[in-house]
Design a protein around this motif. Sequence first.
Motif, mmCIF file in Angstrom:
data_model
loop_
_atom_site.group_PDB
_atom_site.id
_atom_site.type_symbol
_atom_site.label_atom_id
_atom_site.label_comp_id
_atom_site.label_asym_id
_atom_site.label_seq_id
_atom_site.Cartn_x
_atom_site.Cartn_y
_atom_site.Cartn_z
ATOM 1 N N ASN A 1 38.524 38.019 38.518
ATOM 2 C CA ASN A 1 38.664 36.825 39.052
ATOM 3 C C ASN A 1 39.518 35.799 38.106
ATOM 4 O OD1 ASN A 1 37.351 33.992 39.002
ATOM 5 N ND2 ASN A 1 35.963 34.910 40.193
ATOM 6 N N PRO A 2 40.104 35.126 38.961
ATOM 7 C CA PRO A 2 41.081 34.134 38.200
ATOM 8 C C PRO A 2 40.481 33.420 36.948
ATOM 9 C CG PRO A 2 41.591 33.991 40.410
ATOM 10 C CD PRO A 2 40.371 35.030 40.169
ATOM 11 N N LEU A 3 39.329 33.178 36.981
ATOM 12 C CA LEU A 3 38.727 32.433 35.942
ATOM 13 C C LEU A 3 38.606 33.119 34.611
ATOM 14 C CD1 LEU A 3 35.349 31.063 37.788
ATOM 15 C CD2 LEU A 3 37.471 29.686 37.209
ATOM 16 N N TRP A 4 38.571 34.500 34.595
ATOM 17 C CA TRP A 4 38.798 35.278 33.324
ATOM 18 C C TRP A 4 40.040 35.141 32.833
ATOM 19 C CZ3 TRP A 4 36.129 37.349 29.558
ATOM 20 C CH2 TRP A 4 36.583 38.132 28.996
ATOM 21 N N PHE A 5 40.936 35.175 33.831
ATOM 22 C CA PHE A 5 42.341 34.920 33.296
ATOM 23 C C PHE A 5 42.571 33.608 32.851
ATOM 24 C CE2 PHE A 5 46.781 33.708 34.303
ATOM 25 C CZ PHE A 5 47.581 34.618 33.210
ATOM 26 N N ALA A 6 41.975 32.675 33.224
ATOM 27 C CA ALA A 6 42.099 31.318 32.708
ATOM 28 C C ALA A 6 41.364 31.040 31.223
ATOM 29 C CB ALA A 6 41.432 30.310 33.725
#
Length: 954
Positions: A509-514
């Motif tokens: 998920n992009p939130l984890w990358f964020a």
Amino acid sequence: MSSKEKDGPNTGHLILKASTVARAHTILAYTAFISALTLGLLLHYKKIVKNGVAGYPEEWFPSVSATIGDWYPERNVFQILIALTSGSPRLMLVSLLYYLQRSQESSLPAVLWGWVYITSSDDHDVHDVFMISYIVLNLPWMIGGYIQPPRDAQAFFLSIVPLVYFFVQHKVHRIPGAYTQYSFFEWGLIFLDVLYDACAEEEFRLNDLHVSLSKDVSSYKPQQYIIDITKNKKSFGSGFEDIVDKHAVLLSPISYIFWSVFTSLIPTLFYFSVWELAIAGSELALFSTLSPIWLSIPPVLNWVRTRSGQATMHLLSFIGVGAYILQSPLHRLFLVAFATSAAMIPQVVTWADDPAYQSIITALGLMLSSLSKHVNHSNNPVWPFIDERSGGYNKEGLLLAILALYEFFTRPDEGARPFDSEKNDCPESEPTTHWILGALPLGSFIFILHSLLADPSTLIAWSWTGYENGRPRGPLPHLHGSLTLLCQSFGLLIAIQAMKSSKVHLLANPLWFAFGSASSYVMYTYRNWPGYLGGLGLSIFIMGSFPLVLHNASSTRAVFKTSLTAMLVYCLLALANVWTVAYAFVPGGVYLRERTDLVTIAQMACLALAFRWPALGNRSVGASSLSSTVFSCARTILTLISVLGVLATLYRLPITPAQPFRPGHRMLRAGIWTIHFGIDNEGRDSQRRVMNLIRDMELDVVGLLETDLHRNVYGNRDLTRLIIEEMGYNVDLGPGPNSHTWGAVLLSKFPIINSTHHLLPSPHGELAPAIEAVLDMYGTAVTVVVSHNGQEEDPLDRELQSRELARIMSTAYPRPVVFLGYVVTRPHALRPNPYEILVKDGNVHDVDQDDGDRWCEYILYRGLYRTAYARVSRSTVTDTELQVAQFVLPRHGVGVTNDTEAARYLRSRKEELPPEHWFPMSYYGNQRWGGVNGHFYHVFNTPLYYAISDDAEI
């Protein structure tokens, strides 16, 4: 035996709920501690809050040991209740937990069954040892219980961090009030520990666990009790696949050797670049990491995918460890480059063929390498440039690797089918990833692991800024490095749990990358604890992304192109990271001068391609088919790594504050040494050789230059670790690796009150570091300046840097000053050369103005009586000598009474001075005879001694 079974006439029968045992244990344990605390607060409040540093009101809450062990009647009440707790309830609780958790899938419950802990004692030192033992031994107990099955122990782990911090503040820095703060977390650990065991009551109740006591009177023995435990529990089978998986975790030593060889390559080749201060040609060895190019040949790829092929390549990679035998740095480089080339080939193939399993094995190998450095004073013990003289365990490492490889090669056939070079195990319906989108994140990922997580203290070096009001502003590498290991373990546990529950897609998920990007930004932007916390967040993110990145690369179905491009990305990032500092020595380096921000942005941008962005399509992130045994064994190894990391830190924790060598004579011995990045003339680590000379010269204050080794090119090392852990110095590391200098270090036997890190003006050449520190020397504040100016190729830089140093020293007036620096100038050279600027504008004296045979190292001083000066040859440790000066502080509050040149140059023979003023006699000699380990007094062939004028007040 159930209650419905028939009881014979000769049998007594008693059934007890297991949850009752757990409840009794909880009630007795809580009552023991709470009653002791209540009685202690009511009857002996001021006595139990007092400790060896301070008493009431600075300390206002008691520690556990003072509460339960010092006074009557609370001690007796506690002892009676804890004796009741530790008897049948405790033993039965542990045994029941073992029975509840045992299975044929894992041997971990059997290990945990025998785990016990030790509480505190009346003796002060023994109490510290036992309290540390209690914490450390509880870690495997709780983490093991968390694993088999999952239980709530996170609060206990989180409490350890502030507990260790406040313990250091009390024990090492002796700060009043710190023990009260420590006591809150100590009590918290006690109550969380009991609460943790209280969770067993619910587990016993849910599993309907009972204990049946049967009295058998049919035998000849008067009394014989038979204990039977019944539980509603599913049976577990033990398949052949589980056995294979259990032994497969033994591959982690091979992964450890891979990381050891891989991280040794750049330091081995950069030895030549440092001596040449230019591109030396050895840099081409870096491209040995591009060996996956051989996988473009299908027969080679198919052979490497066989067990014999992998075993052969692993065995060839072990040559990199055995290279320590060779004396020639060039010959070692050849072997290490060949070994790295051999190690990369099976590594990238197994990443592609089995990303889920290999993400665990590769991560464990990295953490074992990092742990070995943390335990071994920041040096990997199997590196080829480390040998037995410098703390190496090369033979033991080779033996461990060969045993692991033998186990791998002789393992029963797993029935795996042969691979085809054009196919992949992924189902045809599973979407594939373009090889570019798999290669860029993998290359960036390997670079981040190497540059930031290959040593636990690298992230601390990024954030460190010095001292304020006698306390460090941020974490210290030798005290807090284990926190990095704990966070790495936590990140990998997240990945393991995601794989176990088939939720790896959540990590895409992009939130984890964020979260990872935000942590990287905080690490780069902020300093001290906020910056380090950002680094810890990044370590969690990177370790948690292991399975995602490897699966993303494996789903390209193009092993050759993906792996080759990934390693090319790694090489480019590694070179760019070097050029941010060494820009003066490479063509075009000026464009990356001090631009670590660009490298950080590039590495995160490449890594971003592994995540599920809408624009990149709905790519699969894979599902794990690993058995629970693999996850269980991996978590057990992570537990051991975390425990050993904390234990190593606590074992080397200073027991007493640093003390100068001659406290009764108000004497100060100071030295300056440029140690050439900790690599001696033979290409070996020089940390122990440096420490031996500092110890023999009995230096109270030492300035070490060219010490910023938290870079890939120097092995991400810390040259101060051995010295401060073995000799008890306070340490201030100069500007960190993100400040783009060659580094400076201040070691002090005196307390450091305040310190400031300076980046001296450097418009053209290399960025020059300086440390300005105020030390408490026998109650007198003395400013010590350690600096490394630019080279002679940049005269304007040296002029501007000298002006800034002179300003720092003159601003400190009338405080005494000691300058220890590398300034590149001839003695008495006029402006714009540094000598006149430093001496005149800085209002300081040369240590001996008649010594005209100097070029780069200088000792300057003010407000002290100099009594001796020596120049000690370098032997083969570095390219620069050690300069040493001895001073006596004036009587407190008086200052130097006669500062004339005549008073300062009352030359004397050592026999005319008390013996405590003499430098070691064993260092008299020359290159042919005498001296110690190749070191001897040179230039004058003896130390120079000076008498103190009769009107001096000392």
